[in-house]
Design an enzyme around this catalytic site. Structure first.
Site, short mmCIF file in Angstrom:
data_model
loop_
_atom_site.label_atom_id
_atom_site.label_comp_id
_atom_site.label_asym_id
_atom_site.label_seq_id
_atom_site.Cartn_x
_atom_site.Cartn_y
_atom_site.Cartn_z
N GLY A 242 0.83 -1.20 0.00
CA GLY A 242 0.00 0.00 0.00
C GLY A 242 0.86 1.25 0.00
O GLY A 242 2.01 1.24 -0.45
N SER A 243 0.32 2.30 0.54
CA SER A 243 1.00 3.60 0.53
C SER A 243 2.07 3.65 1.61
O SER A 243 2.04 2.91 2.60
CB SER A 243 -0.01 4.72 0.76
OG SER A 243 -0.54 4.65 2.08
N GLY A 247 2.30 2.29 5.59
CA GLY A 247 3.44 1.60 6.16
C GLY A 247 3.96 2.24 7.43
O GLY A 247 4.39 1.55 8.36
N GLU A 264 5.63 -3.46 1.17
CA GLU A 264 5.79 -3.03 -0.23
C GLU A 264 4.99 -1.74 -0.37
O GLU A 264 3.76 -1.77 -0.50
CB GLU A 264 5.26 -4.10 -1.19
CG GLU A 264 6.01 -5.42 -1.13
CD GLU A 264 7.37 -5.37 -1.79
OE1 GLU A 264 7.73 -4.29 -2.33
OE2 GLU A 264 8.08 -6.39 -1.78
N CYS A 298 2.72 0.34 -8.72
CA CYS A 298 3.77 0.88 -7.84
C CYS A 298 5.06 1.06 -8.62
O CYS A 298 5.91 1.87 -8.23
CB CYS A 298 3.98 -0.03 -6.63
SG CYS A 298 4.28 -1.75 -7.06
#
Length: 509
Positions: A242-243, A247, A264, A298
């Site tokens: 995700g963003s 994280g 990630e 991404c």
């Protein structure tokens, strides 16, 4: 807005989703408050039930209980489930790809490619099941054997994102299962049908190979469900995609309970184009990397750092290519750019374009909304902006087909510009000069987890470890030795002598 290709109605798409689910053997649960929305029209395909806290707890409990038996199954036998899953994916590739297109908006070729990625990682994991190698270490003590072994870790929680709704789950799940772990999956709440389909196929694979289908659990919902996975001590490893903002929240909470994280996160990927570059090859790679998946990968290319002497010719080629991109129904032949996931993505793109213009950026092409299916869907022409400097907006990730172009004269400056962002996922250089290529791959070159030569920033193969540095989170998934994240290491010393020598020559007593 301008108008281009027409598309099916929401009713047509709803029927297509129902056919795909039927083919996959997945029955819709009772209607609930979780909408399965399609970005193709903005309409709702179905509604599902949210997993309430008790359901999430039950899923974790079941996965934890099954793990205690699953970890004792020899790894090559565990691989039978993954092998069967791969066979089912081959059999149902078209139906699952339909669901990916319906929920994520990917064009057909990319959706089928994503399912192929799942098939590939299943093959990789099956081979890996016979290669979970430890090592033997020379002992300093006579009559002793020193070694390392790897053991199953526990329950793996997987939180995945909308843009790769099935492949990233497969990366984690195929590897985790052969490593002896069980899995609890919380997919993006925007792609619940693809998750339901994958869950159904995996549980079928388990039953058909004689194993407990409880090795995989599915929970559906939003951030509250994710938080429950983050905070539960029974989740030994949390793999979250995700963003960067997500994280920063997840990592400290998992660390506070001494759990493991595999993150990630965002990418602000760049490519350097040198004077010796093959411009035809470069153009094709740039367009696919920047405009593919409507810029919602991404690994999408977001910054292009071009030598000033070739900026003009390259931009002319990009302009011609961008104007030929067909935007519209992702199921239609010839369409290369489907919809953005929602209105928030569109607004974010428009805000970034305005900020770039305020920084004296020049919009060369694209950026306008395309009227394909009315006000509830968001189609946009991929945009290229010429920037005079790498401003704040350029250093941020905008999850949309937005490419910033900047120029350089000195190669060292190009690398400095390339690395001057907080993210460190994927990178490329286009050159036929071996010295430039090797410098880009050297320790003082690209600071990303993925560094390519004469290929774009997107389209990674499953055999290599996938992930990045800095604000990208440092996690590694899929190939190479990424399996080690899903296991625990034990150092073993065996004394087969009749003496008891101590390490470091210590004499005690």
């Amino acid at each position: 807005m301008t108008s281009t290709l027409g598309i099916p109605t929401t009713a047509d798409l709803r029927s297509r989703a129902a056919r795909a689910l039927h083919a996959l053997g997945a029955d819709l649960p009772e209607p609930g408050k979780l909408p399965a929305r399609t970005p193709i029209t903005g309409g709702t395909l179905a509604t599902l039930q949210y997993s309430d806290p008790s359901a999430v707890d039950a899923a974790i409990t079941a996965a934890d209980n099954v793990f205690r038996e699953w970890r004792t199954v020899p790894a090559p036998r565990r691989a039978a489930v993954v092998r069967r899953l791969g066979e089912l994916l081959v059999e149902h590739q078209a139906a699952l790809a339909d669901l990916v297109t319906l929920e994520a908006g990917k064009i057909g070729a990319e959706a089928r490619g994503e399912v192929q990625e799942m098939i590939d990682v299943c093959e990789f994991a099956v081979g890996l099941s016979r290669q979970l190698y430890g090592r033997t270490i020379a002992s300093e003590r006579p009559g002793h054997r020193l070694s390392e072994t790897w053991h199953p870790l526990g329950v793996v929680g997987v939180i995945s994102a909308f843009n790769f709704p099935v492949a990233v789950w497969a990366w984690n799940t195929a590897i985790a299962l052969v490593c002896g772990d069980t899995v609890v999956w919380k997919p993006s709440e925007t792609t619940p049908l693809t998750a339901l389909a994958c869950h159904t196929l995996l549980r079928r694979a388990a039953v058909e190979t004689g194993f407990d289908p409880g090795i995989h659990q599915l929970v559906q919902g939003g951030a509250d469900v994710g938080r429950q996975l983050v905070d539960d001590h029974r989740i030994a490893l949390l793999s979250a995609t995700g963003s960067t903002r997500m994280g920063r929240t997840v990592a400290p909470r998992v660390a506070a309970r001494f759990g493991r994280c595999l993150l990630e996160l965002g990418g602000n990927n760049a490519a350097i184009v040198t004077p010796s570059a093959d411009l035809e090859l470069t153009t094709r790679a740039v367009v696919f990397s920047a405009a593919g998946t409507a810029g919602q990968r991404c690994t999408s290319l977001r910054r292009l750092i071009v030598h000033a002497d070739i900026a003009g010719p390259l931009l002319e080629r990009l302009d011609r290519a961008y104007r030929q991109l067909r935007v519209g129904d992702p199921f239609a032949d010839g369409v290369l750019v489907g919809p953005l996931i929602n209105g928030q993505a569109y607004q974010g793109m428009q805000a970034a374009i305005e900020r770039a213009r305020a920084d004296y950026g020049e919009l060369l092409c694209g950026g306008e909304r395309v009227d394909v299916a009315g006000d509830e869907s968001y189609y946009v022409r991929p945009a290229v902006l010429r920037m005079h400097a790498q401003t704040e907006v350029v250093r941020e990730e905008t999850f949309a087909p937005l490419l910033y172009v900047m120029t350089y004269r000195d190669f060292d400056l190009a690398i400095e510009m390339h690395n001057a962002v907080s993210q460190g996922l994927s990178s490329s250089i286009f050159t036929t000069d071996q010295r430039e290529a090797e410098r880009f791959l050297a320790p003082d070159g690209s600071d990303c987890g993925i560094a390519n030569v004469n290929i774009g920033t997107s389209g990674a193969e499953i055999g290599g470890a996938f992930g990045g540095e800095k604000d990208t989170g440092g996690g590694r998934e899929s190939g190479s030795d990424s399996w080690k994240a899903y296991m625990r290491r034990a150092t073993n010393t065996v004394n087969y002598s009749s003496e008891l020598p101590l390490a470091q020559g210590i004499v005690f007593g």
